[in-house]
Motif scaffolding. Sequence first.
Motif, PDB file in Angstrom:
ATOM      1  N   PHE A   1       0.199  -0.193 -12.919  1.00 35.33           N
ATOM      2  CA  PHE A   1       0.429  -1.505 -13.512  1.00 35.33           C
ATOM      3  C   PHE A   1      -0.897  -2.237 -13.758  1.00 35.33           C
ATOM      4  CE2 PHE A   1       4.580  -0.537 -11.989  1.00 35.33           C
ATOM      5  CZ  PHE A   1       5.481  -1.343 -12.686  1.00 35.33           C
ATOM      6  N   ARG A   2      -0.859  -3.160 -14.711  1.00 33.95           N
ATOM      7  CA  ARG A   2      -2.048  -3.965 -14.986  1.00 33.95           C
ATOM      8  C   ARG A   2      -2.417  -4.813 -13.774  1.00 33.95           C
ATOM      9  NH1 ARG A   2      -2.790  -8.322 -19.987  1.00 33.95           N
ATOM     10  NH2 ARG A   2      -4.942  -8.925 -19.462  1.00 33.95           N
ATOM     11  N   TYR A   3      -1.418  -5.338 -13.088  1.00 39.82           N
ATOM     12  CA  TYR A   3      -1.646  -6.133 -11.884  1.00 39.82           C
ATOM     13  C   TYR A   3      -1.018  -5.402 -10.704  1.00 39.82           C
ATOM     14  CZ  TYR A   3      -2.402  -9.600 -15.542  1.00 39.82           C
ATOM     15  OH  TYR A   3      -2.838 -10.257 -16.659  1.00 39.82           O
ATOM     16  N   PRO A   4      -1.779  -4.550 -10.036  1.00 35.82           N
ATOM     17  CA  PRO A   4      -1.211  -3.749  -8.950  1.00 35.82           C
ATOM     18  C   PRO A   4      -0.953  -4.604  -7.704  1.00 35.82           C
ATOM     19  CG  PRO A   4      -3.560  -3.348  -9.118  1.00 35.82           C
ATOM     20  CD  PRO A   4      -3.203  -4.249 -10.267  1.00 35.82           C
ATOM     21  N   LEU A   5      -0.043  -4.147  -6.893  1.00 38.07           N
ATOM     22  CA  LEU A   5       0.215  -4.744  -5.589  1.00 38.07           C
ATOM     23  C   LEU A   5       0.160  -3.635  -4.547  1.00 38.07           C
ATOM     24  CD1 LEU A   5       3.282  -7.073  -6.339  1.00 38.07           C
ATOM     25  CD2 LEU A   5       0.901  -7.785  -5.990  1.00 38.07           C
ATOM     26  N   ARG A   6      -0.205  -4.015  -3.340  1.00 32.75           N
ATOM     27  CA  ARG A   6      -0.216  -3.041  -2.247  1.00 32.75           C
ATOM     28  C   ARG A   6       0.341  -3.701  -0.999  1.00 32.75           C
ATOM     29  NH1 ARG A   6      -1.966   1.869  -1.176  1.00 32.75           N
ATOM     30  NH2 ARG A   6      -2.505   2.441   0.949  1.00 32.75           N
TER      31      ARG A   6
END
Length: 216
Positions: A173-178
């Motif tokens: 994704f363009r704005y990754p989350l972890r």
Amino acid sequence: MNGARVIIFAGGRLGDWALSLIRPHDLLIGADRGALFLVRHGVTPDIAIGDFDSVTPDELELIRSASRTFRDCDPVDKDYTDTELAFREALARQPDEIVIAGGLGTRFDHSIANIHLLVAALERGVDAVIEDEFNAVRLAQPRRPLTLTKGRFSQISLLPLTMTVKGITLSGFRYPLRDAELRIGQSLGISNQLAEPSGVIVFREGLLLVIESRDG
């Protein structure tokens, strides 16, 4: 019916885009005006179901004569919306997937109620999606990766259906989350995009709405 797909044509927004969803061997259920939509476009509903209070007597006879199976009910003495009646009929056939076309419309209460039907599908282990010309709405479940690919929708939004959704990780994704957390009342998950040809969503706890969309 294992291995098959059911498409429900509900009474919300419908158009030629909805006809393009149909694949060979799909079971087609028309709920109230959704059945009329199919018949008027030369498509035979396998099942027409509902109270049919939104069609004229002539339209009702057209639906009755053009459908393989016709099931009507009293518009007052019933506990479920027409779409839920169709959805329950679909679930009883144990398909692999249910698609609801026309499940979103001007009646916001009906739209929300139809989104809640995705929970019933998840509890039965059936993949389900609500689609219209501008949106595809599905419910992801914990610890089961969901892969999305680039297509007709440019935006992807994540909204919690439980108070919190924990352990969200996005890749591609363009704005990754972890290992992130979303709570009801936050807009952190709105309007993401795929940076790769496909992206994967996985999370640990809760129920997560995944909404693919494009502007009109």
